[in-house]
Design a protein around this motif. Structure first.
Motif, PDB file in Angstrom:
ATOM      1  N   MET A 138      -4.669  13.182  21.146  1.00  0.00           N
ATOM      2  CA  MET A 138      -5.983  12.601  21.198  1.00  0.00           C
ATOM      3  C   MET A 138      -6.727  12.961  19.909  1.00  0.00           C
ATOM      4  O   MET A 138      -6.831  14.126  19.550  1.00  0.00           O
ATOM      5  N   PRO A 139      -7.231  11.963  19.182  1.00  0.00           N
ATOM      6  CA  PRO A 139      -7.931  12.255  17.936  1.00  0.00           C
ATOM      7  C   PRO A 139      -9.275  12.922  18.192  1.00  0.00           C
ATOM      8  O   PRO A 139      -9.891  12.715  19.227  1.00  0.00           O
ATOM      9  N   HIS A 140      -9.700  13.742  17.253  1.00  0.00           N
ATOM     10  CA  HIS A 140     -11.032  14.318  17.355  1.00  0.00           C
ATOM     11  C   HIS A 140     -11.785  14.107  16.050  1.00  0.00           C
ATOM     12  O   HIS A 140     -11.193  13.873  15.007  1.00  0.00           O
ATOM     13  N   LYS A 141     -13.099  14.160  16.156  1.00  0.00           N
ATOM     14  CA  LYS A 141     -13.964  13.840  15.025  1.00  0.00           C
ATOM     15  C   LYS A 141     -14.281  15.099  14.232  1.00  0.00           C
ATOM     16  O   LYS A 141     -14.289  16.204  14.753  1.00  0.00           O
ATOM     17  N   GLY A 142     -14.564  14.902  12.975  1.00  0.00           N
ATOM     18  CA  GLY A 142     -14.969  15.997  12.098  1.00  0.00           C
ATOM     19  C   GLY A 142     -15.780  15.439  10.948  1.00  0.00           C
ATOM     20  O   GLY A 142     -16.111  14.252  10.924  1.00  0.00           O
ATOM     21  N   ARG A 143     -16.100  16.307  10.018  1.00  0.00           N
ATOM     22  CA  ARG A 143     -16.856  15.884   8.850  1.00  0.00           C
ATOM     23  C   ARG A 143     -16.211  16.438   7.591  1.00  0.00           C
ATOM     24  O   ARG A 143     -15.655  17.520   7.607  1.00  0.00           O
ATOM     25  N   ARG A 144     -16.322  15.681   6.532  1.00  0.00           N
ATOM     26  CA  ARG A 144     -15.874  16.128   5.228  1.00  0.00           C
ATOM     27  C   ARG A 144     -17.119  16.335   4.379  1.00  0.00           C
ATOM     28  O   ARG A 144     -18.002  15.470   4.349  1.00  0.00           O
ATOM     29  N   ILE A 145     -17.192  17.453   3.691  1.00  0.00           N
ATOM     30  CA  ILE A 145     -18.391  17.802   2.934  1.00  0.00           C
ATOM     31  C   ILE A 145     -18.187  17.467   1.462  1.00  0.00           C
ATOM     32  O   ILE A 145     -17.183  17.854   0.862  1.00  0.00           O
ATOM     33  N   HIS A 146     -19.150  16.741   0.873  1.00  0.00           N
ATOM     34  CA  HIS A 146     -19.164  16.469  -0.561  1.00  0.00           C
ATOM     35  C   HIS A 146     -20.074  17.494  -1.216  1.00  0.00           C
ATOM     36  O   HIS A 146     -21.205  17.701  -0.765  1.00  0.00           O
ATOM     37  N   ARG A 147     -19.583  18.129  -2.264  1.00  0.00           N
ATOM     38  CA  ARG A 147     -20.372  19.146  -2.963  1.00  0.00           C
ATOM     39  C   ARG A 147     -20.480  18.789  -4.431  1.00  0.00           C
ATOM     40  O   ARG A 147     -19.598  18.155  -4.990  1.00  0.00           O
TER      41      ARG A 147
END
Length: 82
Positions: A1-10
């Motif tokens: 089951m896929p789960h959500k996340g975030r990628r951070i731009h710096r």
């Protein structure tokens, strides 16, 4: 089951490299999918002890569990075999 996340731009240069520090400028949503494989698994306890194959789409972690605990025990505990 896929789960959500975030990628951070710096942006910016790190303080230890002589800059004023890194700053978060943006976060982008992303979906993380499990590492699924299509496999044929040999289960010796099937067909009255003769054995047989089961074709499944399982994760790599499940493959490691099957290698460790055995196919029949793992699949029975998961509710796939009765």
């Amino acid at each position: 089951m896929p789960h959500k996340g975030r990628r951070i731009h710096r942006s910016g240069l790190a303080k230890k490299k002589g800059g004023i520090g890194r700053h978060v400028t943006k976060t982008v949503n992303r979906t993380v999918y499990p590492n699924l494989q299509e496999k044929r698994i040999w289960v010796p306890e099937l067909n009255g002890g003769k054995g047989g194959y089961i074709r499944m789409k399982i994760s790599c972690k499940a493959l490691r569990t099957i290698s460790k605990n055995g196919a029949f025990n793992t699949l029975k505990k998961a509710g796939i075999l009765y």
